[in-house]
Design a protein around this motif. Structure first.
Motif, PDB file in Angstrom:
ATOM      1  N   ALA A  92     -12.460  20.276  41.872  1.00  0.00           N
ATOM      2  CA  ALA A  92     -11.804  21.402  41.893  1.00  0.00           C
ATOM      3  C   ALA A  92     -11.342  22.128  40.497  1.00  0.00           C
ATOM      4  O   ALA A  92     -11.506  23.096  40.210  1.00  0.00           O
ATOM      5  N   SER A  93     -11.171  21.110  39.586  1.00  0.00           N
ATOM      6  CA  SER A  93     -10.793  21.519  38.375  1.00  0.00           C
ATOM      7  C   SER A  93     -11.866  21.837  37.680  1.00  0.00           C
ATOM      8  O   SER A  93     -11.750  22.777  36.955  1.00  0.00           O
ATOM      9  N   ASP A  94     -13.057  21.226  37.539  1.00  0.00           N
ATOM     10  CA  ASP A  94     -14.119  21.528  37.022  1.00  0.00           C
ATOM     11  C   ASP A  94     -14.779  23.105  37.400  1.00  0.00           C
ATOM     12  O   ASP A  94     -14.994  23.725  36.702  1.00  0.00           O
ATOM     13  N   THR A  95     -14.799  23.212  38.711  1.00  0.00           N
ATOM     14  CA  THR A  95     -15.044  24.694  39.158  1.00  0.00           C
ATOM     15  C   THR A  95     -14.123  25.486  38.660  1.00  0.00           C
ATOM     16  O   THR A  95     -14.423  26.810  38.323  1.00  0.00           O
ATOM     17  N   ASP A  96     -12.794  25.294  38.598  1.00  0.00           N
ATOM     18  CA  ASP A  96     -11.949  26.393  38.505  1.00  0.00           C
ATOM     19  C   ASP A  96     -12.218  26.620  36.832  1.00  0.00           C
ATOM     20  O   ASP A  96     -12.197  27.862  36.595  1.00  0.00           O
ATOM     21  N   ALA A  97     -12.491  25.769  36.026  1.00  0.00           N
ATOM     22  CA  ALA A  97     -12.601  25.896  34.546  1.00  0.00           C
ATOM     23  C   ALA A  97     -13.956  26.799  34.374  1.00  0.00           C
ATOM     24  O   ALA A  97     -13.934  27.659  33.504  1.00  0.00           O
TER      25      ALA A  97
END
Length: 242
Positions: A92-97
């Motif tokens: 989720a963090s990777d997608t958001d970034a």
């Protein structure tokens, strides 16, 4: 994606969508590869090792191996399930970034108009900080998983070696038998490592494709009526008026 409405694409998250689809396709590849190429050979090797130990020596050794493999598999499943939650957080963090970085570049003019370069950089940094934290937890949890697997297998091997050493001392086995049992156990450790890796990859692959499959559930806002008929144009014509 092309079948979805204009509203979906006006609220575009190009970077996030591309990363979700990329991870999803790799997840499908991992599931197929590990299921076909690793699961069956691992099972065959375990069965052959158990047969050699049972027929050549005693079924007590088979029981010890079976208990070790069961505990090893149980621990691997539980630890992998724990790691899946961390993996989802990292994804989720990777997608958001990736969403923020790609969309900020695609909307370069808007960012420059409002002088939001610093704000966009700060938003990206916050997402990357969450990704770094989740990635660290992922690798730390992998270390604990491997450590626990090593301890379980080492205990099982120690029990087997003690049993074989006692029989060597009583004259029922030779030093060669002791070495053979040790070699078989070392050989068995390789497919056991595959068991853990296979389960991890399967679960992580399912986690990675979960978001990609969610895209298929997005409803189209503009669709044909159930009784809509195809547009039939038999011939065309050009007319000039006034």
């Amino acid at each position: 994606m092309h079948n979805l409405s204009l509203r979906f694409h006006l609220e575009r998250r190009t970077g996030g969508l591309s990363r979700v689809i990329e991870r999803g396709t790799k997840g499908i590849e991992s599931i197929v590869r590990y299921t076909i190429m690793a699961t069956v050979p691992t099972f065959i090797e375990f069965v052959l090792t158990a047969l050699v130990l049972g027929l050549q020596y005693s079924w007590v050794y088979v029981a010890v191996v079976a208990v070790t493999v069961w505990i090893y598999t149980w621990y691997t499943v539980k630890a992998s399930d724990w790691r899946i939650g961390i993996r989802k957080e990292m994804n989720a963090s990777d997608t958001d970034a990736n969403t923020k970085s790609v969309d900020a570049l695609l909307n370069y003019e808007t960012v420059k108009y409002f002088g939001n370069e610093r704000m966009e950089a700060e938003r990206f940094d916050k997402s990357m900080a969450r990704y770094e934290s989740a990635a660290t937890k992922t690798w730390t949890s992998l270390g604990w998983l491997n450590f626990g697997q090593g301890v379980i297998f080492a205990i099982g091997m120690a029990v087997m070696m003690i049993l074989s050493a006692l029989e060597v001392q009583s004259g029922k086995q030779t030093i060669g038998d002791f070495v053979l049992i040790n070699t078989l156990l070392l050989q068995l450790s390789i497919p056991l490592n595959f068991i853990g890796m296979i389960y991890r990859e399967l679960r992580q692959g399912l986690t990675d494709i979960e978001q990609m499959f969610d895209l298929l559930d997005v409803k189209q806002e503009v669709t044909d009526r159930p009784d809509a008929k195809p547009l039939a144009i038999k011939d065309g014509a050009i007319s000039f008026k006034n």
